[in-house]
Design a protein around this motif. Sequence first.
Motif, PDB file in Angstrom:
ATOM      1  N   ALA A 137      50.117  57.199  80.582  1.00  0.00           N
ATOM      2  CA  ALA A 137      51.316  56.405  80.842  1.00  0.00           C
ATOM      3  C   ALA A 137      51.570  55.418  79.703  1.00  0.00           C
ATOM      4  CB  ALA A 137      51.173  55.666  82.161  1.00  0.00           C
ATOM      5  N   PHE A 138      50.523  54.816  79.169  1.00  0.00           N
ATOM      6  CA  PHE A 138      50.672  53.867  78.061  1.00  0.00           C
ATOM      7  C   PHE A 138      51.280  54.548  76.840  1.00  0.00           C
ATOM      8  CE2 PHE A 138      47.475  50.194  78.938  1.00  0.00           C
ATOM      9  CZ  PHE A 138      47.999  50.024  80.207  1.00  0.00           C
ATOM     10  N   GLU A 139      50.776  55.726  76.518  1.00  0.00           N
ATOM     11  CA  GLU A 139      51.278  56.460  75.349  1.00  0.00           C
ATOM     12  C   GLU A 139      52.766  56.752  75.489  1.00  0.00           C
ATOM     13  OE1 GLU A 139      48.832  59.906  75.051  1.00  0.00           O
ATOM     14  OE2 GLU A 139      47.213  58.865  73.985  1.00  0.00           O
ATOM     15  N   SER A 140      53.169  57.133  76.682  1.00  0.00           N
ATOM     16  CA  SER A 140      54.574  57.476  76.899  1.00  0.00           C
ATOM     17  C   SER A 140      55.484  56.253  76.798  1.00  0.00           C
ATOM     18  CB  SER A 140      54.756  58.150  78.262  1.00  0.00           C
ATOM     19  OG  SER A 140      54.537  57.223  79.310  1.00  0.00           O
ATOM     20  N   ARG A 141      54.905  55.051  76.944  1.00  0.00           N
ATOM     21  CA  ARG A 141      55.686  53.820  76.886  1.00  0.00           C
ATOM     22  C   ARG A 141      55.481  53.053  75.588  1.00  0.00           C
ATOM     23  NH1 ARG A 141      56.280  51.165  82.816  1.00  0.00           N
ATOM     24  NH2 ARG A 141      56.747  53.076  83.937  1.00  0.00           N
ATOM     25  N   GLY A 142      54.778  53.654  74.655  1.00  0.00           N
ATOM     26  CA  GLY A 142      54.572  53.005  73.363  1.00  0.00           C
ATOM     27  C   GLY A 142      53.542  51.890  73.388  1.00  0.00           C
ATOM     28  N   LEU A 143      52.664  51.904  74.395  1.00  0.00           N
ATOM     29  CA  LEU A 143      51.603  50.903  74.501  1.00  0.00           C
ATOM     30  C   LEU A 143      50.294  51.482  73.965  1.00  0.00           C
ATOM     31  CD1 LEU A 143      52.461  49.676  78.105  1.00  0.00           C
ATOM     32  CD2 LEU A 143      53.031  48.517  75.968  1.00  0.00           C
ATOM     33  N   ASP A 144      49.357  50.622  73.653  1.00  0.00           N
ATOM     34  CA  ASP A 144      48.084  51.041  73.082  1.00  0.00           C
ATOM     35  C   ASP A 144      47.221  51.693  74.163  1.00  0.00           C
ATOM     36  OD1 ASP A 144      45.683  51.377  71.816  1.00  0.00           O
ATOM     37  OD2 ASP A 144      45.507  49.302  71.112  1.00  0.00           O
ATOM     38  N   ALA A 145      47.018  53.009  74.049  1.00  0.00           N
ATOM     39  CA  ALA A 145      46.272  53.753  75.057  1.00  0.00           C
ATOM     40  C   ALA A 145      44.803  53.343  75.108  1.00  0.00           C
ATOM     41  CB  ALA A 145      46.387  55.253  74.798  1.00  0.00           C
ATOM     42  N   GLN A 146      44.295  52.807  74.013  1.00  0.00           N
ATOM     43  CA  GLN A 146      42.891  52.399  73.986  1.00  0.00           C
ATOM     44  C   GLN A 146      42.628  51.195  74.899  1.00  0.00           C
ATOM     45  OE1 GLN A 146      41.704  51.840  69.906  1.00  0.00           O
ATOM     46  NE2 GLN A 146      41.562  54.046  69.532  1.00  0.00           N
ATOM     47  N   LEU A 147      43.689  50.473  75.237  1.00  0.00           N
ATOM     48  CA  LEU A 147      43.543  49.325  76.129  1.00  0.00           C
ATOM     49  C   LEU A 147      43.591  49.718  77.609  1.00  0.00           C
ATOM     50  CD1 LEU A 147      45.789  46.699  74.293  1.00  0.00           C
ATOM     51  CD2 LEU A 147      43.279  46.789  74.373  1.00  0.00           C
ATOM     52  N   ALA A 148      43.798  51.009  77.875  1.00  0.00           N
ATOM     53  CA  ALA A 148      43.910  51.462  79.270  1.00  0.00           C
ATOM     54  C   ALA A 148      42.657  51.127  80.067  1.00  0.00           C
ATOM     55  CB  ALA A 148      44.182  52.963  79.308  1.00  0.00           C
ATOM     56  N   VAL A 149      41.487  51.246  79.459  1.00  0.00           N
ATOM     57  CA  VAL A 149      40.244  50.980  80.177  1.00  0.00           C
ATOM     58  C   VAL A 149      40.158  49.512  80.591  1.00  0.00           C
ATOM     59  CG1 VAL A 149      38.866  50.535  78.091  1.00  0.00           C
ATOM     60  CG2 VAL A 149      37.746  51.319  80.197  1.00  0.00           C
ATOM     61  N   LEU A 150      40.685  48.614  79.763  1.00  0.00           N
ATOM     62  CA  LEU A 150      40.687  47.186  80.091  1.00  0.00           C
ATOM     63  C   LEU A 150      41.536  46.933  81.343  1.00  0.00           C
ATOM     64  CD1 LEU A 150      41.200  44.335  77.489  1.00  0.00           C
ATOM     65  CD2 LEU A 150      42.265  44.257  79.731  1.00  0.00           C
ATOM     66  N   TYR A 151      42.717  47.532  81.360  1.00  0.00           N
ATOM     67  CA  TYR A 151      43.601  47.353  82.518  1.00  0.00           C
ATOM     68  C   TYR A 151      43.029  48.043  83.758  1.00  0.00           C
ATOM     69  CZ  TYR A 151      47.145  45.180  79.643  1.00  0.00           C
ATOM     70  OH  TYR A 151      47.825  44.301  78.833  1.00  0.00           O
ATOM     71  N   ALA A 152      42.367  49.183  83.559  1.00  0.00           N
ATOM     72  CA  ALA A 152      41.743  49.883  84.677  1.00  0.00           C
ATOM     73  C   ALA A 152      40.643  49.021  85.300  1.00  0.00           C
ATOM     74  CB  ALA A 152      41.177  51.223  84.214  1.00  0.00           C
ATOM     75  N   GLN A 153      39.855  48.351  84.459  1.00  0.00           N
ATOM     76  CA  GLN A 153      38.815  47.446  84.973  1.00  0.00           C
ATOM     77  C   GLN A 153      39.445  46.344  85.835  1.00  0.00           C
ATOM     78  OE1 GLN A 153      35.544  47.491  84.802  1.00  0.00           O
ATOM     79  NE2 GLN A 153      35.000  48.834  83.118  1.00  0.00           N
ATOM     80  N   GLY A 154      40.552  45.784  85.358  1.00  0.00           N
ATOM     81  CA  GLY A 154      41.231  44.728  86.093  1.00  0.00           C
ATOM     82  C   GLY A 154      41.776  45.207  87.432  1.00  0.00           C
ATOM     83  N   LEU A 155      42.392  46.387  87.433  1.00  0.00           N
ATOM     84  CA  LEU A 155      42.968  46.920  88.671  1.00  0.00           C
ATOM     85  C   LEU A 155      41.885  47.244  89.703  1.00  0.00           C
ATOM     86  CD1 LEU A 155      45.661  49.314  87.161  1.00  0.00           C
ATOM     87  CD2 LEU A 155      46.116  47.269  88.505  1.00  0.00           C
TER      88      LEU A 155
END
Length: 201
Positions: A137-155
């Motif tokens: 989802a991040f890639e499709s929105r132009g966001l840094d996909a490598q940060l996905a794990v950080l947001y996943a930890q938060g969620l």
Amino acid sequence: MVRVRMTGRERREQLISVGRTAFAELGFDGTSVEELASRAGVSKPVVYEHFGGKEGLYAVIIDREMLSLENLVMDALGTGSWRQMIEQAAIALLTYVEEETDGFLILVRDYKPGTERSYSTLLNAFVEKVSDTLATAFESRGLDAQLAVLYAQGLVGALSMTAQWWLDEREPAKEVVAAHIVNLCWNGLAGMQARPKLGEE
């Protein structure tokens, strides 16, 4: 009155049920083989015969609870939009807390070293699943996909900690709690900035 003799499988299941309740009520350290045998109406050697002691029984119960909760949450995270997955996961976890309270108590409050998996390893599996979904989802929105794990930890952390709080509170209703978790998570994701900075209004 004639007592019906249990098969080996039936006795094993009885001991698992008895052990699950005892460990939830008394904790691992507070539960003895004597207690388990007394609750099951058997002699101590029967417990040793089936599980080798309380450690073996505890390990079987942990494995079952882990698998049950993992299947529930992974299924919830398997389909739907971002928002639907958050909603489904929140309801799945809170429903498990509500309906399988003893199991959740054992998982979050009484982990013993030596068991192969723990509640934290289960959360890591959830983080990995959420991270994979967010990365796409991040890639499709132009966001840094490598940060996905950080947001996943938060969620996952927010959902897990809220579930542990609700374990004792039970108010408001699980649907209300889930709605507020989704409100926090979804509205945060919907307005997410590519490069957030502290101190910004």
